[in-house]
Design a protein around this motif. Structure first.
Motif, PDB file in Angstrom:
ATOM      1  N   PRO A   7       0.853  -1.198   0.000  1.00 24.63           N
ATOM      2  CA  PRO A   7       0.000   0.000   0.000  1.00 24.63           C
ATOM      3  C   PRO A   7       0.886   1.245   0.000  1.00 24.63           C
ATOM      4  O   PRO A   7       2.068   1.182   0.330  1.00 24.63           O
ATOM      5  CB  PRO A   7      -0.755  -0.115   1.317  1.00 24.63           C
ATOM      6  N   PRO A   9      -0.053   5.087   1.241  1.00 24.07           N
ATOM      7  CA  PRO A   9      -0.868   6.253   1.592  1.00 24.07           C
ATOM      8  C   PRO A   9      -0.065   7.537   1.408  1.00 24.07           C
ATOM      9  O   PRO A   9       1.156   7.543   1.550  1.00 24.07           O
ATOM     10  CB  PRO A   9      -1.189   6.023   3.068  1.00 24.07           C
ATOM     11  N   ASN A  19      -4.452  10.639  -0.558  1.00 19.90           N
ATOM     12  CA  ASN A  19      -4.781   9.501  -1.412  1.00 19.90           C
ATOM     13  C   ASN A  19      -4.180   8.246  -0.823  1.00 19.90           C
ATOM     14  O   ASN A  19      -3.285   8.296   0.023  1.00 19.90           O
ATOM     15  CB  ASN A  19      -4.312   9.738  -2.854  1.00 19.90           C
ATOM     16  N   TRP A  20      -4.720   7.155  -1.237  1.00 21.37           N
ATOM     17  CA  TRP A  20      -4.254   5.852  -0.792  1.00 21.37           C
ATOM     18  C   TRP A  20      -4.169   4.988  -2.037  1.00 21.37           C
ATOM     19  O   TRP A  20      -5.133   4.882  -2.796  1.00 21.37           O
ATOM     20  CB  TRP A  20      -5.234   5.251   0.211  1.00 21.37           C
ATOM     21  N   MET A  42      -9.374  -6.106   0.839  1.00 20.68           N
ATOM     22  CA  MET A  42      -9.871  -4.805   1.297  1.00 20.68           C
ATOM     23  C   MET A  42     -11.222  -4.957   2.005  1.00 20.68           C
ATOM     24  O   MET A  42     -11.455  -4.341   3.052  1.00 20.68           O
ATOM     25  CB  MET A  42      -9.998  -3.833   0.122  1.00 20.68           C
ATOM     26  N   THR A  46     -11.936  -4.079   6.068  1.00 18.64           N
ATOM     27  CA  THR A  46     -12.951  -3.152   6.567  1.00 18.64           C
ATOM     28  C   THR A  46     -14.012  -3.858   7.395  1.00 18.64           C
ATOM     29  O   THR A  46     -14.603  -3.253   8.273  1.00 18.64           O
ATOM     30  CB  THR A  46     -13.609  -2.358   5.423  1.00 18.64           C
ATOM     31  N   MET A 112     -10.387   2.977   8.190  1.00 19.32           N
ATOM     32  CA  MET A 112     -10.513   2.355   6.865  1.00 19.32           C
ATOM     33  C   MET A 112     -11.953   2.402   6.391  1.00 19.32           C
ATOM     34  O   MET A 112     -12.223   2.716   5.231  1.00 19.32           O
ATOM     35  CB  MET A 112      -9.992   0.919   6.897  1.00 19.32           C
ATOM     36  N   TYR A 115     -12.737   6.207   5.454  1.00 18.03           N
ATOM     37  CA  TYR A 115     -12.035   6.897   4.385  1.00 18.03           C
ATOM     38  C   TYR A 115     -11.774   6.081   3.124  1.00 18.03           C
ATOM     39  O   TYR A 115     -11.504   6.655   2.073  1.00 18.03           O
ATOM     40  CB  TYR A 115     -10.702   7.435   4.897  1.00 18.03           C
ATOM     41  N   LEU A 116     -11.780   4.775   3.205  1.00 17.37           N
ATOM     42  CA  LEU A 116     -11.485   3.960   2.027  1.00 17.37           C
ATOM     43  C   LEU A 116     -12.763   3.322   1.497  1.00 17.37           C
ATOM     44  O   LEU A 116     -13.298   2.395   2.087  1.00 17.37           O
ATOM     45  CB  LEU A 116     -10.449   2.878   2.350  1.00 17.37           C
ATOM     46  N   ASP A 117     -13.241   3.829   0.389  1.00 16.60           N
ATOM     47  CA  ASP A 117     -14.451   3.315  -0.241  1.00 16.60           C
ATOM     48  C   ASP A 117     -14.039   2.460  -1.432  1.00 16.60           C
ATOM     49  O   ASP A 117     -13.614   2.989  -2.466  1.00 16.60           O
ATOM     50  CB  ASP A 117     -15.335   4.483  -0.675  1.00 16.60           C
ATOM     51  N   LEU A 118     -14.148   1.164  -1.279  1.00 22.94           N
ATOM     52  CA  LEU A 118     -13.707   0.244  -2.332  1.00 22.94           C
ATOM     53  C   LEU A 118     -14.441   0.507  -3.649  1.00 22.94           C
ATOM     54  O   LEU A 118     -13.856   0.370  -4.724  1.00 22.94           O
ATOM     55  CB  LEU A 118     -13.895  -1.206  -1.888  1.00 22.94           C
ATOM     56  N   PHE A 121     -12.566   3.018  -5.785  1.00 22.57           N
ATOM     57  CA  PHE A 121     -11.197   2.729  -6.209  1.00 22.57           C
ATOM     58  C   PHE A 121     -11.138   2.607  -7.720  1.00 22.57           C
ATOM     59  O   PHE A 121     -12.031   2.067  -8.349  1.00 22.57           O
ATOM     60  CB  PHE A 121     -10.716   1.401  -5.605  1.00 22.57           C
TER      61      PHE A 121
END
Length: 135
Positions: A7, A9, A19-20, A42, A46, A112, A115-118, A121
């Motif tokens: 990864p 970040p 960004n990631w 991922m 989550t 996660m 902030y991280l929306d698969l 992506f």
């Protein structure tokens, strides 16, 4: 099977956005498997989070990198310049280091999820996939 996966970040103190990214190096014929494994991992992170030992190891690694960065003259000078621009002091670093030491797996999982929306992506592939199309 991927040959290398990591990864990446990124953030900027002067910008509210960050960004990631993640990357994987793989044989072209494994593209679909690698993409599926990425999405599965991922989703698992989550929903289930990280193991306690993995978070502890990551935090120890983070602390070691910070210590090394502060012992390197060039990195230290760059940090001082950045702090002048950002209006920070090393008290800010000390507070961040303290926060990082207290992170729990549930904290990382919550971040996660937040902030991280698969679904958002983008997956980009580069390589010679034509050679493996017939296989």
């Amino acid at each position: 099977r991927a040959h290398a996966v990591a990864p990446s970040p990124a953030h900027d103190a002067l910008d509210r956005a960050g960004n990631w990214a993640a990357y994987a190096q793989f044989a072209p014929q494994n593209k679909a498997k690698v993409e599926a494994a990425f999405r599965d991992e991922m989703a698992k992170l989550t929903s289930e989070g990280f193991p306690v030992a993995e978070v502890a190891a990551a935090m120890a690694g983070y602390a070691q990198v910070q210590q090394l960065n502060r012992s390197n003259d060039a990195r230290l000078a760059a940090t001082l310049v950045n702090h002048l621009i950002e209006g920070r002091t090393f008290a800010w670093n000390a507070a961040l280091d303290k926060k990082m030491q207290t992170l729990k797996p549930a904290d990382v999982q919550a971040a996660m999820k937040k902030y991280l929306d698969l679904a958002g992506f983008s997956i980009v592939n580069a390589g010679d996939f034509a050679k493996s199309a017939g296989k």
